[in-house]
Design a protein around this motif. Structure first.
Motif, PDB file in Angstrom:
ATOM      1  N   ARG A   1       0.972  -1.096  -0.033  1.00 20.43           N
ATOM      2  CA  ARG A   1      -0.118   0.365  -0.069  1.00 20.43           C
ATOM      3  C   ARG A   1       0.986   0.995   0.015  1.00 20.43           C
ATOM      4  O   ARG A   1       1.661   0.945   1.099  1.00 20.43           O
TER       5      ARG A   1
ATOM      6  N   ASP B   1      -0.237   3.956   0.040  1.00 23.64           N
ATOM      7  CA  ASP B   1      -0.144   6.036   0.902  1.00 23.64           C
ATOM      8  C   ASP B   1       0.028   5.277   2.386  1.00 23.64           C
ATOM      9  O   ASP B   1       0.735   6.396   3.691  1.00 23.64           O
ATOM     10  N   LEU B   2       0.481   3.744   3.356  1.00 27.79           N
ATOM     11  CA  LEU B   2       1.666   3.865   4.292  1.00 27.79           C
ATOM     12  C   LEU B   2       2.953   4.286   3.588  1.00 27.79           C
ATOM     13  O   LEU B   2       3.452   4.139   4.625  1.00 27.79           O
TER      14      LEU B   2
ATOM     15  N   ARG C   1      -3.778   8.612   7.571  1.00 33.70           N
ATOM     16  CA  ARG C   1      -4.093   7.836   7.324  1.00 33.70           C
ATOM     17  C   ARG C   1      -5.462   7.119   8.140  1.00 33.70           C
ATOM     18  O   ARG C   1      -6.219   7.289   8.769  1.00 33.70           O
ATOM     19  N   HIS C   2      -6.460   7.031   7.045  1.00 31.01           N
ATOM     20  CA  HIS C   2      -8.348   6.817   7.402  1.00 31.01           C
ATOM     21  C   HIS C   2      -8.273   5.326   8.460  1.00 31.01           C
ATOM     22  O   HIS C   2      -8.945   5.311   8.915  1.00 31.01           O
ATOM     23  N   ASP C   3      -7.014   4.526   7.531  1.00 28.50           N
ATOM     24  CA  ASP C   3      -7.442   3.577   8.398  1.00 28.50           C
ATOM     25  C   ASP C   3      -6.966   2.989  10.042  1.00 28.50           C
ATOM     26  O   ASP C   3      -8.005   2.841  10.249  1.00 28.50           O
ATOM     27  N   ASN C   4      -5.971   4.012  10.519  1.00 30.52           N
ATOM     28  CA  ASN C   4      -5.939   3.985  12.088  1.00 30.52           C
ATOM     29  C   ASN C   4      -6.332   5.099  11.959  1.00 30.52           C
ATOM     30  O   ASN C   4      -5.771   5.403  13.246  1.00 30.52           O
TER      31      ASN C   4
END
Length: 414
Positions: free
Chosen positions: A133, A135-136, A162-165
């Protein structure tokens, strides 16, 4: 006669004892035979169950077929201990066609495929396990970024969310056109995510001179619902050899509408305060301290300098504590006259609960002989103050065990 009777009784007892012994012997023999028969039956059942399992396994192996595109890596293998061991089958491996192998070789730039040997297991093709990924692992590209040609003090930083975390990633990069008067000092940058002043990070410049390098990254944990309502505050400080902290300037960057996909590289002008400290009305120095355990706000060591008038007739300070628009308490210092730099050494204390700190502000007014104040300074949170006044209030909250001293330019009363 008596002897004959005793003899008959002894013969009766002997017969009874013999019968009991025979019964015990027969019972023991019967139990032994029964146990032996049960053991034989159990062994027979075990061998029947084992033979049935081996037969089913052989039928499964004989009827199992593999796809035409696969070949087994290792067929059945039997143990040396006995001829009737249960066979096993290792997973098959895919056989790539010649065209697919050519495409893989071209894709890998002519590299040979990996051959990994583990016993009889051989792997001769690539198996994709996933993708990275991007974006990370986003890193701001500063190769083409450059400040504007004007001489304003500018800060280069990047912002990514970072929308996931639910993490806000801030990277401090450069500080250009740094004032020459601060070149010999240590330069710090304090990052806060307003309105929550409790979370802060600090970075130290890695070099000295006109253009400074930071290259530090920081993470703020904030929900995706609240991040658009936050304001990033970056305050640049200069620490002299005596430990005095001087505010060079700050950047206030609202995050609303600024967090798209990926990250952003930004150049922002510092709201400089080093050249705005001097005021034509004069300056004042104040020391602040707040103790949460005692719920006490302390104002001490009031001084003034650069006053253009009113020194002969006398001046005094009036300090007022407000919560929103409500006046809580007001105190004043004694009148000092005949001094170019009057010093008010008295100390004032105010009762202030921790829950009221973000709603309260201090209004310091310098009076002469007239009813109207000569100048005013407002100290408080972001709701009431900006620049050095806001930074002074924040430093007071972050250092509850010491007095925080700073000079402020007097503003005109409204």
């Amino acid at each position: 006669m008596v002897n004959i009777t005793i003899g008959k009784e002894l013969e009766g007892l002997t017969t009874t004892t013999k019968n009991m012994a025979y019964s015990t012997l027969l019972l023991a023999v019967g139990l032994s035979l029964g146990s032996f028969l049960l053991l034989l039956i159990g062994v027979y059942i075990y061998f029947l169950w084992r033979r049935k399992g081996q037969k089913q396994c052989k039928e499964y192996v004989s009827t199992t077929t593999l796809p035409s595109c696969t070949t087994p890596i290792l067929l059945t293998q039997r143990s040396r201990n006995g001829p009737d061991e249960i066979p096993f089958l290792l997973p098959p491996r895919l056989k790539s066609s010649p065209r697919k192998r050519e495409r893989e070789e071209k894709k890998m730039g002519g590299m040979e495929l990996i051959n990994t040997h583990r016993g009889s297991l051989t792997v001769e093709s690539w198996y994709p396990v996933g993708t990275l990924r991007e974006d990370l692992y986003w890193v701001p590209d500063v190769s083409d970024a450059s400040p504007r040609p004007d001489r304003a003090v500018q800060l280069c930083f990047s912002v990514a969310f970072r929308h996931d975390n639910e993490q806000l990633l801030i990277t401090l990069l450069h500080l250009s056109n740094f004032p020459a008067c601060f070149h010999g000092n240590v330069t710090l940058a304090e990052l806060r995510l307003l309105p929550d002043n409790r979370r802060r990070h600090q970075a130290k410049a890695r070099c000295e001179g006109c253009n400074l390098e930071f290259n530090d990254s920081f993470v703020f944990q904030v929900s995706s619902v609240c991040v658009s309502q936050c304001v990033l505050s970056v305050c640049v400080l200069s620490v002299d050899q005596g430990g005095g902290r001087h505010t060079v300037g700050r950047v206030l960057f609202p995050l609303e509408g600024q967090l798209g996909e990926g990250g952003r590289l930004l150049w922002k002008d510092l709201e400089t305060s080093y050249n705005n400290q001097f005021s034509e009305l004069g300056e004042m120095q104040v020391s602040l301290n707040y103790c949460p355990s005692l719920q006490r706000l302390t104002v001490a060591r009031l001084k003034a300098r650069g006053l253009q008038s009113h020194t002969d007739t006398g001046v005094y300070f009036q300090v007022s504590l407000h919560i929103h628009s409500q006046l809580i308490k007001s105190q004043r210092t004694p009148v000092v006259s005949g001094e170019a730099e009057p010093d008010f050494s008295n100390k004032m204390t105010f009762k202030l609960r921790p829950s009221q700190v973000d709603k309260a502000c201090l209004c310091l007014e310098l009076f002469g002989q007239g009813p109207a104040p000569i100048g005013v300074v407002m100290l408080g949170p972001l709701m009431y103050a900006r620049g050095p006044q806001l930074h002074h209030w924040t430093d007071m909250l972050n250092t509850p065990n010491e007095l925080v001293k700073q000079w402020h330019g007097l503003g005109r009363p409204t």
